[in-house]
Design a protein around this motif. Structure first.
Motif, short mmCIF file in Angstrom:
data_model
loop_
_atom_site.label_atom_id
_atom_site.label_comp_id
_atom_site.label_asym_id
_atom_site.label_seq_id
_atom_site.Cartn_x
_atom_site.Cartn_y
_atom_site.Cartn_z
N ASP A 1 -0.03 10.08 8.46
CA ASP A 1 1.02 9.99 9.48
C ASP A 1 1.78 8.67 9.42
OD1 ASP A 1 0.35 12.51 10.39
OD2 ASP A 1 -0.90 11.77 12.03
N GLY A 2 1.09 7.56 9.22
CA GLY A 2 1.77 6.27 9.17
C GLY A 2 2.76 6.22 8.01
N LEU A 3 2.36 6.74 6.87
CA LEU A 3 3.24 6.78 5.71
C LEU A 3 4.45 7.67 6.01
CD1 LEU A 3 3.76 6.06 2.68
CD2 LEU A 3 2.69 8.25 2.18
N MET A 4 4.21 8.81 6.63
CA MET A 4 5.31 9.73 6.91
C MET A 4 6.30 9.12 7.89
SD MET A 4 4.87 11.98 4.76
CE MET A 4 6.50 12.49 5.20
N ASP A 5 5.82 8.35 8.87
CA ASP A 5 6.74 7.67 9.79
C ASP A 5 7.63 6.71 9.01
OD1 ASP A 5 5.63 9.03 11.94
OD2 ASP A 5 4.33 7.36 12.53
N TYR A 6 7.05 5.97 8.07
CA TYR A 6 7.81 5.05 7.23
C TYR A 6 8.85 5.81 6.40
CZ TYR A 6 8.96 2.06 3.29
OH TYR A 6 9.64 1.37 2.32
N GLU B 1 1.06 11.29 -14.91
CA GLU B 1 0.08 10.49 -14.14
C GLU B 1 0.16 9.03 -14.53
OE1 GLU B 1 -3.96 11.83 -13.42
OE2 GLU B 1 -3.36 13.83 -14.13
N ALA B 2 0.25 8.76 -15.84
CA ALA B 2 0.34 7.37 -16.31
C ALA B 2 1.62 6.71 -15.82
CB ALA B 2 0.26 7.33 -17.83
N SER B 3 2.72 7.44 -15.85
CA SER B 3 4.00 6.90 -15.38
C SER B 3 3.93 6.57 -13.89
CB SER B 3 5.12 7.91 -15.65
OG SER B 3 6.34 7.45 -15.13
N VAL B 4 3.41 7.50 -13.10
CA VAL B 4 3.27 7.26 -11.66
C VAL B 4 2.34 6.07 -11.42
CG1 VAL B 4 2.39 8.22 -9.48
CG2 VAL B 4 3.85 9.62 -10.99
N GLY B 5 1.28 5.98 -12.19
CA GLY B 5 0.35 4.84 -12.06
C GLY B 5 1.04 3.51 -12.32
N ARG B 6 1.93 3.48 -13.32
CA ARG B 6 2.67 2.24 -13.61
C ARG B 6 3.66 1.90 -12.49
NH1 ARG B 6 2.44 4.67 -18.75
NH2 ARG B 6 4.56 5.48 -18.52
N VAL B 7 4.27 2.92 -11.91
CA VAL B 7 5.18 2.70 -10.78
C VAL B 7 4.39 2.12 -9.60
CG1 VAL B 7 6.66 3.83 -9.07
CG2 VAL B 7 6.88 4.43 -11.50
N VAL B 8 3.24 2.72 -9.32
CA VAL B 8 2.39 2.23 -8.23
C VAL B 8 1.99 0.78 -8.48
CG1 VAL B 8 0.13 2.47 -7.11
CG2 VAL B 8 1.56 4.49 -7.49
N GLU C 1 0.81 -1.23 0.00
CA GLU C 1 0.00 0.00 0.00
C GLU C 1 0.84 1.28 0.00
OE1 GLU C 1 -2.53 -0.20 3.40
OE2 GLU C 1 -3.47 -2.06 2.77
N LEU C 2 2.11 1.16 0.33
CA LEU C 2 2.94 2.34 0.54
C LEU C 2 3.04 3.25 -0.69
CD1 LEU C 2 5.82 0.69 2.56
CD2 LEU C 2 4.14 2.32 3.44
N THR C 3 3.31 2.67 -1.83
CA THR C 3 3.51 3.49 -3.02
C THR C 3 2.23 4.19 -3.43
OG1 THR C 3 5.11 1.80 -3.66
CG2 THR C 3 4.60 3.46 -5.30
N ALA C 4 1.12 3.51 -3.34
CA ALA C 4 -0.17 4.13 -3.68
C ALA C 4 -0.48 5.27 -2.72
CB ALA C 4 -1.28 3.09 -3.65
N ARG C 5 -0.19 5.10 -1.46
CA ARG C 5 -0.44 6.16 -0.47
C ARG C 5 0.47 7.36 -0.69
NH1 ARG C 5 -0.13 2.85 4.87
NH2 ARG C 5 -0.18 4.91 5.83
N ALA C 6 1.70 7.11 -1.14
CA ALA C 6 2.61 8.21 -1.44
C ALA C 6 2.20 8.92 -2.72
CB ALA C 6 4.04 7.68 -1.57
#
Length: 193
Positions: A142-147, A82-89, A5-10
């Motif tokens: 907050d959880g993502l930022m801690d990571y 947006e498409a590039s970021v979507g592929r990375v996610v 879930e991390l990449t999608a949340r970022a």
């Protein structure tokens, strides 16, 4: 928190930021001293295939052309980004992406969890850069930022030695986690355009 879930949340706030950049803001300077908004968009587009490839355990070298050679004047750069970021996610949204080793555009193998952490940090920090330059105020959970803080802290000194990060900006320990992440990367959380 599952790694998948991390990449999608970022990426979610970054995608919103991209959608709100106006064409006349591409020349705005950013907190990332080397880049204006246009150069930062070029940077994200340039490295996107390598970040995606790393999630798929494929070595995808960066394009032969320089980052600055990407032309944002034709087509819809925001849709491309947006498409590039979507592929990375998508590439980093499977448990296998985070396991074992992978490549970051070259032959050297690195732990996949390390590369995944760099990808997540890249999306957050450069998202903040673009947001600051264009007058936006994104929020990451907050959880993502801690990571992200933990991941950036692990490699901050090496990042400075490689010239990826500037000298650390002192930020109070009581500051929001995003501000402490920014300080580690050499950014002043109080930067304004």
């Amino acid at each position: 928190m599952p790694d998948i879930e991390l990449t999608a949340r970022a990426a979610a706030p970054l995608l919103e930021i991209i959608r709100n950049v106006k064409p006349n803001q591409l020349d705005a300077r950013t907190p990332c001293a080397e880049f204006d908004v246009r150069a930062l968009v070029n940077h994200l587009l340039f490295w996107g295939p390598s970040l995606e490839g790393a999630g798929r355990k494929e070595s995808v070298p960066p394009p032969a052309a320089a980052e600055s050679d990407i032309d944002l004047t034709g087509g819809d750069w925001a849709a491309d980004l947006e498409a590039s970021v979507g592929r990375v996610v998508a590439a980093w949204s499977t448990p296998a992406a985070w396991e074992g080793a992978t490549h970051m555009g070259g032959p050297m193998e690195l732990p996949a969890s390390l590369v995944g952490g760099m990808v997540v940090g890249e999306l957050v920090v450069h998202g903040w850069d673009v947001a600051q330059a264009t007058g936006q105020r994104p929020v990451w959970d907050d959880g993502l930022m801690d990571y992200v803080y933990e991941e950036v802290a692990k490699g901050a000194e090496q990042g400075r030695q490689m010239g990826v990060y500037g000298p650390e900006v002192t930020v109070p320990a009581s500051a929001p986690t995003l501000d402490r992440v920014l300080g580690l990367t050499g950014r002043d959380p109080a930067w304004t355009r």
